[in-house]
Design a protein around this motif. Structure first.
Motif, PDB file in Angstrom:
ATOM      1  N   VAL A 278      30.109  46.309  41.961  1.00  0.00           N
ATOM      2  CA  VAL A 278      31.574  46.175  41.962  1.00  0.00           C
ATOM      3  C   VAL A 278      31.989  45.233  40.826  1.00  0.00           C
ATOM      4  N   ALA A 279      31.321  44.068  40.767  1.00  0.00           N
ATOM      5  CA  ALA A 279      31.682  43.092  39.725  1.00  0.00           C
ATOM      6  C   ALA A 279      31.440  43.676  38.332  1.00  0.00           C
TER       7      ALA A 279
ATOM      8  N   ALA B  34      39.743  46.776  38.859  1.00  0.00           N
ATOM      9  CA  ALA B  34      40.079  46.396  37.477  1.00  0.00           C
ATOM     10  C   ALA B  34      41.417  47.020  37.085  1.00  0.00           C
ATOM     11  N   HIS B  35      41.628  48.255  37.526  1.00  0.00           N
ATOM     12  CA  HIS B  35      42.863  48.953  37.176  1.00  0.00           C
ATOM     13  C   HIS B  35      44.080  48.265  37.811  1.00  0.00           C
ATOM     14  N   LEU B  36      43.914  47.847  39.072  1.00  0.00           N
ATOM     15  CA  LEU B  36      45.053  47.221  39.761  1.00  0.00           C
ATOM     16  C   LEU B  36      45.273  45.776  39.301  1.00  0.00           C
TER      17      LEU B  36
ATOM     18  N   ILE C 246      43.062  38.831  45.464  1.00  0.00           N
ATOM     19  CA  ILE C 246      42.203  38.280  46.523  1.00  0.00           C
ATOM     20  C   ILE C 246      40.915  39.096  46.646  1.00  0.00           C
ATOM     21  N   ILE C 247      41.087  40.424  46.761  1.00  0.00           N
ATOM     22  CA  ILE C 247      39.878  41.264  46.912  1.00  0.00           C
ATOM     23  C   ILE C 247      38.996  41.121  45.663  1.00  0.00           C
ATOM     24  N   SER C 248      39.619  41.072  44.490  1.00  0.00           N
ATOM     25  CA  SER C 248      38.815  40.924  43.274  1.00  0.00           C
ATOM     26  C   SER C 248      38.005  39.636  43.328  1.00  0.00           C
ATOM     27  N   ARG C 249      38.670  38.584  43.788  1.00  0.00           N
ATOM     28  CA  ARG C 249      37.953  37.312  43.886  1.00  0.00           C
ATOM     29  C   ARG C 249      36.839  37.382  44.905  1.00  0.00           C
TER      30      ARG C 249
END
Ligand code: ASP
Length: 438
Positions: free
Chosen positions: A72-73, A175-177, A183-186
């Motif tokens: 994911v990262a 990445a697109h959003l 929060i979810i990205s973090r």
């Protein structure tokens, strides 16, 4: 990672000691201790087995969450490349293709050298990892099987291809959003950090685990184990040399119109640095500055080199390809064409998911093994000798990033030929790290 250097013996040395001691202990047990309940039940299948298998289970425990978060990262990093548009896509395409070629070379070399023949591990396979190769999947089934009907089930069952597919999609969408989902990205990035930390903690007991695995192996097979291991190392090194001497040289010539020998001569200090640190992450700054000295614009390299360090690991993929053949042969498992194709796919993805620090290629190898049902404890066989190969493959990982960067710079008109030619004699200031702005 920093702390371990201060210790008397670094982790690498301790793993190596575990290997040597395990080997000696195993040989003593094999040749000097007479067959008895004590030898077979208590020592080999008791103590050695519990230590070795216990450690492998710890490694297996890491696989699903580690692969999930790191892919994911990693794909979040790929998703970001839209800001670079065509250059980004071209770079990624080159990265993926060179990795797939690398694994193909590795599989071919290993199939010629047959490193695992002569190492009979069939009697040592743990019951729970018995291979089920009965399902004759068609190509269409295999392709459809990559799409998880239920991603949660895929995670629970450890279905690697499905996990990769879902994780890739998730990362690209995050990445697109961008700012809409901070929060979810973090959470994903922090999950990645947490799993890396857990990996390092578990690696601390690796010396003991390696001792148990090797002691068990050598008490079963005696001296028969040495030659296969040397052949394994030789296969990896030959494949690494072919990747640089053949694949990279050809790509540089054909797509970059650059003399590979002149390029490698100037680039050698970076390979030396990567070799000694075994970390493509640590090599990023010197890679960028050296390319800059060689006339390759930082406009390209400041983006492509860190990206390459994250997602492009041709050397790691080579080790994984050879390891697949080695362990399959040692355990008497025959691999189908479908298995080879799966390995090319999963090892390419493993290259995306491998962190740019020492030793992680061995952890993501578990995911490649899982994808075709190879026994993960086979990794224990190669763990003790991995550090030296890690150094060599990291040098290739970083070279691969630089080759693609050079080709892309050439094609974008951002390669200063005069500077490249003029610097042939001037090796002294290649190591100038001062003017890197990342
Ligand atoms: N050490 C490698 C790198 O940093 C990763 C690995 O294969 O373990 O590139």
């Amino acid at each position: 990672m920093e702390a371990k250097k201060k210790k008397k013996f670094g982790l690498t040395t301790r793993i190596f000691l575990g290997l040597i001691l395990g080997g000696i202990t195993g040989l003593i047990v094999h040749y000097l201790v007479p067959e008895s309940t004590f030898r077979d039940t208590i020592l080999i299948n008791g103590v050695f087995n519990v230590i070795g298998t216990g450690f492998m289970r710890l490694m297996q425990m890491l696989v699903v969450p580690l692969v999930f978060f790191s892919i994911v990262a990693g794909s979040m990093a790929i998703g970001d490349t839209k800001k670079l548009g065509r250059v980004g896509l071209k770079t990624i395409a080159f990265y993926l293709v060179t990795t797939a070629i690398a694994i193909t070379i590795a599989l071919t070399v290993a199939n010629i050298i047959n490193p695992g023949f002569g190492l009979d591990m069939t009697s040592v396979v743990a019951e729970e990892t018995t291979i089920d190769h009965t399902s004759a999947e068609t190509g269409v089934d295999m392709l459809l099987g990559i799409i998880p009907k239920n991603p949660v089930a895929a995670l629970a069952e450890g279905n690697m291809l499905q996990i990769i597919m879902f994780a890739l999609l998730l990362g690209l969408i995050l990445a697109h959003l961008g700012n809409k989902v901070p929060i979810i990205s973090r959470v994903m990035n922090e999950g990645n950090d947490i799993m890396m930390t857990m990996t390092f903690i578990i690696m601390k007991v690796a010396p003991i685990g390696v001792f148990g695995l090797i002691a068990k192996t050598f008490s079963g097979i005696g001296f028969d184990g040495f030659l296969p291991m040397l052949k394994y190392m030789g296969s990896v090194i030959i494949a690494l040399i072919l990747q640089v001497g053949f694949t990279y040289s050809l790509i540089l010539l054909v797509f970059g119109r650059t003399n590979p020998l002149a390029f490698l001569k100037k680039f050698a200090p970076v390979m030396g640095f990567a070799f000694s640190t075994a970390s493509s992450g640590a090599t990023v700054p010197i890679n960028i500055s050296t390319l800059d000295e060689m006339g390759i614009s930082k406009k390209i390299s400041a983006f492509t080199i860190p990206l390459g360090a994250t997602i492009n690991m041709d050397g790691t993929a080579i080790m994984q390809g050879v390891a697949v053949i080695f362990v399959a042969q040692a355990y008497g498992i025959s691999l189908s064409l479908g298995d080879f194709i799966t390995v090319i796919g999963t090892a390419t993805m493993a290259s995306v998911g491998t962190a740019a620090v020492p030793g992680v290629g061995l952890i993501t190898l578990a995911m490649v093994f899982n994808s075709i049902g190879l026994p993960v404890e086979g990794i224990g066989l190669i763990m003790g000798i991995d550090r030296i190969l890690d150094m060599a493959r990291t040098a290739v990982n970083c070279t691969g990033d630089a080759i693609v960067t050079t080709v892309v710079s050439h094609q974008e008109g951002l390669f200063d030929r005069n500077q490249f030619e003029g610097k042939v004699q001037d090796d002294d200031d290649l190591l100038n790290l001062d003017d890197v702005d990342l």
